[in-house]
Design an enzyme around this catalytic site. Structure first.
Site, PDB file in Angstrom:
ATOM      1  N   CYS A  33      25.486  46.472  37.984  1.00 11.35           N
ATOM      2  CA  CYS A  33      26.052  45.465  38.893  1.00 11.35           C
ATOM      3  C   CYS A  33      26.963  46.103  39.926  1.00 11.35           C
ATOM      4  O   CYS A  33      27.353  45.461  40.896  1.00 11.35           O
ATOM      5  CB  CYS A  33      26.803  44.386  38.103  1.00 11.35           C
ATOM      6  SG  CYS A  33      28.240  45.024  37.247  1.00 11.35           S
ATOM      7  N   ASP A  35      30.040  47.155  39.505  1.00 17.13           N
ATOM      8  CA  ASP A  35      31.463  46.861  39.355  1.00 17.13           C
ATOM      9  C   ASP A  35      32.221  48.042  38.735  1.00 17.13           C
ATOM     10  O   ASP A  35      31.697  48.751  37.893  1.00 17.13           O
ATOM     11  CB  ASP A  35      31.650  45.615  38.483  1.00 17.13           C
ATOM     12  CG  ASP A  35      31.183  44.369  39.206  1.00 17.13           C
ATOM     13  OD1 ASP A  35      30.726  44.499  40.353  1.00 17.13           O
ATOM     14  OD2 ASP A  35      31.283  43.273  38.635  1.00 17.13           O
ATOM     15  N   CYS A  60      33.313  41.527  40.033  1.00 17.47           N
ATOM     16  CA  CYS A  60      33.113  40.085  40.058  1.00 17.47           C
ATOM     17  C   CYS A  60      34.356  39.359  39.524  1.00 17.47           C
ATOM     18  O   CYS A  60      35.269  39.979  38.982  1.00 17.47           O
ATOM     19  CB  CYS A  60      31.894  39.726  39.212  1.00 17.47           C
ATOM     20  SG  CYS A  60      32.212  39.875  37.454  1.00 17.47           S
ATOM     21  N   CYS A 104      30.907  41.801  31.556  1.00 17.91           N
ATOM     22  CA  CYS A 104      32.129  42.043  32.337  1.00 17.91           C
ATOM     23  C   CYS A 104      33.295  42.320  31.388  1.00 17.91           C
ATOM     24  O   CYS A 104      34.159  43.146  31.676  1.00 17.91           O
ATOM     25  CB  CYS A 104      32.448  40.841  33.216  1.00 17.91           C
ATOM     26  SG  CYS A 104      31.011  40.184  34.088  1.00 17.91           S
TER      27      CYS A 104
HETATM   28 FE1  FES Z   1      29.293  43.265  36.477  1.00 15.78          FE
HETATM   29 FE2  FES Z   1      30.894  41.233  36.257  1.00 15.78          FE
HETATM   30  S1  FES Z   1      28.955  41.245  37.214  1.00 15.78           S
HETATM   31  S2  FES Z   1      31.273  43.247  35.682  1.00 15.78           S
END
Ligand code: FES
Length: 146
Positions: A33, A35, A60, A104
């Site tokens: 993702c 992040d 996110c 997450c």
């Molecule tokens: Fe990857 Fe939240 S979408 S940490």
């Protein structure tokens, strides 16, 4: 979809920032993702108690909320107690997360571990039960059901 607590910690995140000369700093990411989370811990060397925790998250809303809650949970704990804080504990403290956002919270758990690992390495100590953290948790995720 999101609990009030998640929304609160997303909109008013606690402990955002950096700690200069932190005892331990850990950065973890999720290549899938994109992040990234960085956690800073200030630890009292005599008592092994975490005096202060701060974070910076490029991610996110759930990643921001879980980092915020994770820093709240580790403060005042010993390093051993902090090591036992799982992503489930972070999620419970936030009154849950939707299934697609569980990963997450794994970022938050691993960021704590990474900061503790850095602390242990810098001080040449061993924290019982602490394993070398991954810098990219997406590998682990492949095998997990969520
Ligand atoms: Fe990857 Fe939240 S979408 S940490």
């Amino acid at each position: 979809m999101y609990s009030e607590k998640v929304m609160d910690h997303f909109q008013n995140p606690r402990n955002v920032g950096e700690i200069e000369g932190a005892s331990g700093v850990g950065t973890v990411g999720n290549a899938k993702c994109g992040d990234i989370m960085r956690m800073y811990l200030d630890i009292d060397e005599d008592t092994q108690i975490i005096r202060e925790a701060k974070f910076k998250t490029f991610g996110c809303g759930a990643a921001v909320a879980t980092s915020s809650m994770a820093t709240e949970l580790v403060k005042g704990k010993t390093v051993e107690e902090a090591l036992k804080i799982t992503n489930k504990a972070v999620m419970e403290a936030l009154d849950g997360l939707p299934p697609v956002k569980v990963h997450c919270s794994l970022l938050a758990e691993e960021a704590i571990h990474a900061a503790l690992w850095d602390y242990a390495e810098k001080h040449h100590i061993k924290i019982e039960g602490l394993q070398k953290p991954k810098s990219d948790i997406s590998e682990e995720e492949e095998t997990e059901e969520w």
